[in-house]
Design a protein around this motif. Structure first.
Motif, PDB file in Angstrom:
ATOM      1  N   GLU A  35       0.696  -1.096  -0.086  1.00  0.00           N
ATOM      2  CA  GLU A  35       0.088   0.059   0.185  1.00  0.00           C
ATOM      3  C   GLU A  35       0.811   1.419  -0.035  1.00  0.00           C
ATOM      4  O   GLU A  35       2.070   1.145   0.716  1.00  0.00           O
ATOM      5  CB  GLU A  35      -0.928   0.192   1.125  1.00  0.00           C
TER       6      GLU A  35
ATOM      7  N   ARG B 291       0.163   5.647   0.463  1.00  0.00           N
ATOM      8  CA  ARG B 291      -0.819   6.510   0.900  1.00  0.00           C
ATOM      9  C   ARG B 291      -0.166   7.756   0.296  1.00  0.00           C
ATOM     10  O   ARG B 291       0.951   8.420   0.613  1.00  0.00           O
ATOM     11  CB  ARG B 291      -0.698   6.559   2.507  1.00  0.00           C
TER      12      ARG B 291
ATOM     13  N   ARG C  98      -7.219  10.773  -8.292  1.00  0.00           N
ATOM     14  CA  ARG C  98      -7.521   9.163  -8.167  1.00  0.00           C
ATOM     15  C   ARG C  98      -7.149   8.675  -9.574  1.00  0.00           C
ATOM     16  O   ARG C  98      -6.407   7.410  -9.713  1.00  0.00           O
ATOM     17  CB  ARG C  98      -9.085   8.889  -7.994  1.00  0.00           C
TER      18      ARG C  98
ATOM     19  N   LYS D 156      -4.200   5.561  -9.771  1.00  0.00           N
ATOM     20  CA  LYS D 156      -4.608   4.462 -10.618  1.00  0.00           C
ATOM     21  C   LYS D 156      -3.607   4.256 -11.578  1.00  0.00           C
ATOM     22  O   LYS D 156      -3.380   3.110 -11.962  1.00  0.00           O
ATOM     23  CB  LYS D 156      -5.906   4.475 -10.633  1.00  0.00           C
TER      24      LYS D 156
ATOM     25  N   MET E 156      -6.237  -0.944  -6.398  1.00  0.00           N
ATOM     26  CA  MET E 156      -7.415  -0.376  -5.787  1.00  0.00           C
ATOM     27  C   MET E 156      -7.180   0.916  -5.286  1.00  0.00           C
ATOM     28  O   MET E 156      -5.836   1.061  -4.740  1.00  0.00           O
ATOM     29  CB  MET E 156      -8.091  -1.310  -4.740  1.00  0.00           C
TER      30      MET E 156
ATOM     31  N   SER F 149      -8.598   3.786  -2.653  1.00  0.00           N
ATOM     32  CA  SER F 149      -9.706   4.225  -1.596  1.00  0.00           C
ATOM     33  C   SER F 149      -9.399   5.670  -0.990  1.00  0.00           C
ATOM     34  O   SER F 149      -8.233   6.284  -1.079  1.00  0.00           O
ATOM     35  CB  SER F 149      -9.695   3.362  -0.568  1.00  0.00           C
ATOM     36  N   ILE F 150     -10.305   6.394  -0.612  1.00  0.00           N
ATOM     37  CA  ILE F 150     -10.202   7.783  -0.089  1.00  0.00           C
ATOM     38  C   ILE F 150     -10.353   7.726   1.329  1.00  0.00           C
ATOM     39  O   ILE F 150     -11.618   7.216   1.692  1.00  0.00           O
ATOM     40  CB  ILE F 150     -10.942   8.687  -0.922  1.00  0.00           C
ATOM     41  N   GLU F 151      -9.696   8.577   2.175  1.00  0.00           N
ATOM     42  CA  GLU F 151     -10.106   8.795   3.680  1.00  0.00           C
ATOM     43  C   GLU F 151      -9.623  10.313   3.986  1.00  0.00           C
ATOM     44  O   GLU F 151      -8.833  10.882   3.352  1.00  0.00           O
ATOM     45  CB  GLU F 151      -9.439   7.936   4.545  1.00  0.00           C
TER      46      GLU F 151
ATOM     47  N   PHE G 276      -5.249   9.406  -0.121  1.00  0.00           N
ATOM     48  CA  PHE G 276      -5.768   8.575  -1.091  1.00  0.00           C
ATOM     49  C   PHE G 276      -4.803   7.147  -0.729  1.00  0.00           C
ATOM     50  O   PHE G 276      -3.375   7.241  -0.759  1.00  0.00           O
ATOM     51  CB  PHE G 276      -5.302   8.638  -2.673  1.00  0.00           C
ATOM     52  N   THR G 277      -5.258   5.791  -0.761  1.00  0.00           N
ATOM     53  CA  THR G 277      -4.608   4.639  -0.467  1.00  0.00           C
ATOM     54  C   THR G 277      -4.409   3.863  -1.642  1.00  0.00           C
ATOM     55  O   THR G 277      -5.493   3.515  -1.963  1.00  0.00           O
ATOM     56  CB  THR G 277      -5.508   3.921   0.853  1.00  0.00           C
TER      57      THR G 277
ATOM     58  N   ARG H  95      -3.417   0.205  -3.377  1.00  0.00           N
ATOM     59  CA  ARG H  95      -3.312  -1.043  -3.025  1.00  0.00           C
ATOM     60  C   ARG H  95      -2.926  -1.950  -4.126  1.00  0.00           C
ATOM     61  O   ARG H  95      -3.892  -1.852  -5.320  1.00  0.00           O
ATOM     62  CB  ARG H  95      -4.584  -1.684  -2.197  1.00  0.00           C
TER      63      ARG H  95
END
Length: 297
Positions: A178, A180, A193, A197, A232, A234-236, A244-245, A247
């Motif tokens: 991962e 970040r 994003r 990606k 993948m 993902s957002i937090e 943005f993480t 993976r």
């Protein structure tokens, strides 16, 4: 002098010892010759296993020789060992457990030479499997990332009964990793994003495709649910930025190299966004400023 030699040769115990020593020397010479002959005809990649097999047969020949020489005395030796067995087992319990661990490693397939493992808190690549100890080329410690630090560690095989064995390369030689990336509030999140990606897909697409077949074998072999092997994002939301993480799947030996390449592509993509995407940094909000009094003299 002749009488002394005759007396020595007439002594069965001394004669047996001389026979054993002579036989062991012959076995040693035979094994050395075989190694030289085969060593010239075999590839370097297969030499380690071949050498282990030759050594094993050498040990086997030595044991058979001793059994043949002392075959008449085996019954007495068995009785003596039976009497002393309890004391020997207590004194050599760690050795016995390590030998049992070696058998468990070979039969159970815990790991093989060349596997990347973590044994008793030591992480590294297995470079030798001995009867009592496993030799590991260590990774990490004061060196960041999955890089050798130069230390060779020998771990007792008894640890397999006392601690978990982590294998990074057995049935599934890939890892999920991962990254970040902090992105500043107000940036174009969809573009961010997309940049992240696309960078990962360009670098790791080949690993995702190759790992799928190995993962399918894992699903058939173990009771494990299917998993997503493609990238993948993902957002937090945090107090300071949108995180943005990413993976992705990567070969266990190339984690640091692939991470560097992905980071480079992400940074280049952010620079090319003309300010639409900016990296986040820690922010401090001042809610109240205390009054400042100025006095003139």
């Amino acid at each position: 002098m002749q009488e002394i030699i005759r007396d020595i040769l007439s002594n069965q115990t001394i004669t047996n010892i001389l026979f054993v020593l002579a036989g062991l020397i012959l076995v040693l010479i035979f094994v050395s010759i075989i190694k030289k002959i085969i060593g010239k005809r075999i590839k370097a990649d297969n030499w380690y296993k071949t050498k282990k097999i030759i050594n094993f047969f050498g040990y086997l020949m030595a044991v058979i020789l001793i059994l043949i020489v002392y075959s008449d005395q085996l019954s007495g030796i068995t009785v003596a060992l039976g009497v002393a067995g309890a004391g020997i087992a207590f004194a050599l319990q760690e050795v016995i457990i390590s030998f049992a661990g070696w058998i468990a490693i070979i039969v159970g397939g815990f790991y093989r030479t060349g596997d990347r493992v973590q044994l008793g808190g030591i992480k590294g690549d297995v470079i030798d499997q001995g009867v009592l100890r496993t030799t590991v080329m260590e990774l990490g410690e004061w060196v960041n990332g999955d890089l050798y630090n130069g230390r060779i560690v020998r771990v007792a095989n008894s640890f397999v009964f006392k601690a978990p064995v982590f294998n990074y390369s057995a049935d599934f030689p890939f890892l999920w990793d991962e990254i970040r990336i902090p992105v500043k509030f107000g940036s174009d999140y969809d573009l961010a994003r997309s940049i992240i990606k696309r960078a990962a897909d360009d670098v790791t697409a080949d690993y995702a495709d190759r790992s799928q077949a190995r993962w399918n074998d894992m699903v058939r072999k173990y009771s494990i649910e299917n998993a997503t092997l493609h990238t993948m994002v993902s957002i937090e939301i945090t107090d300071n930025w949108v995180e943005f993480t990413l993976r992705y799947v990567v070969n266990y030996k190339l984690r640091r190299t692939i991470r560097t390449e992905i980071f480079t592509r992400i940074l280049n993509g952010i620079d090319a966004s003309n300010g639409q995407v900016e990296l986040g940094s820690a922010t401090i909000n001042i809610t109240e400023v205390p009054p400042i009094k100025l006095e003139q003299s």
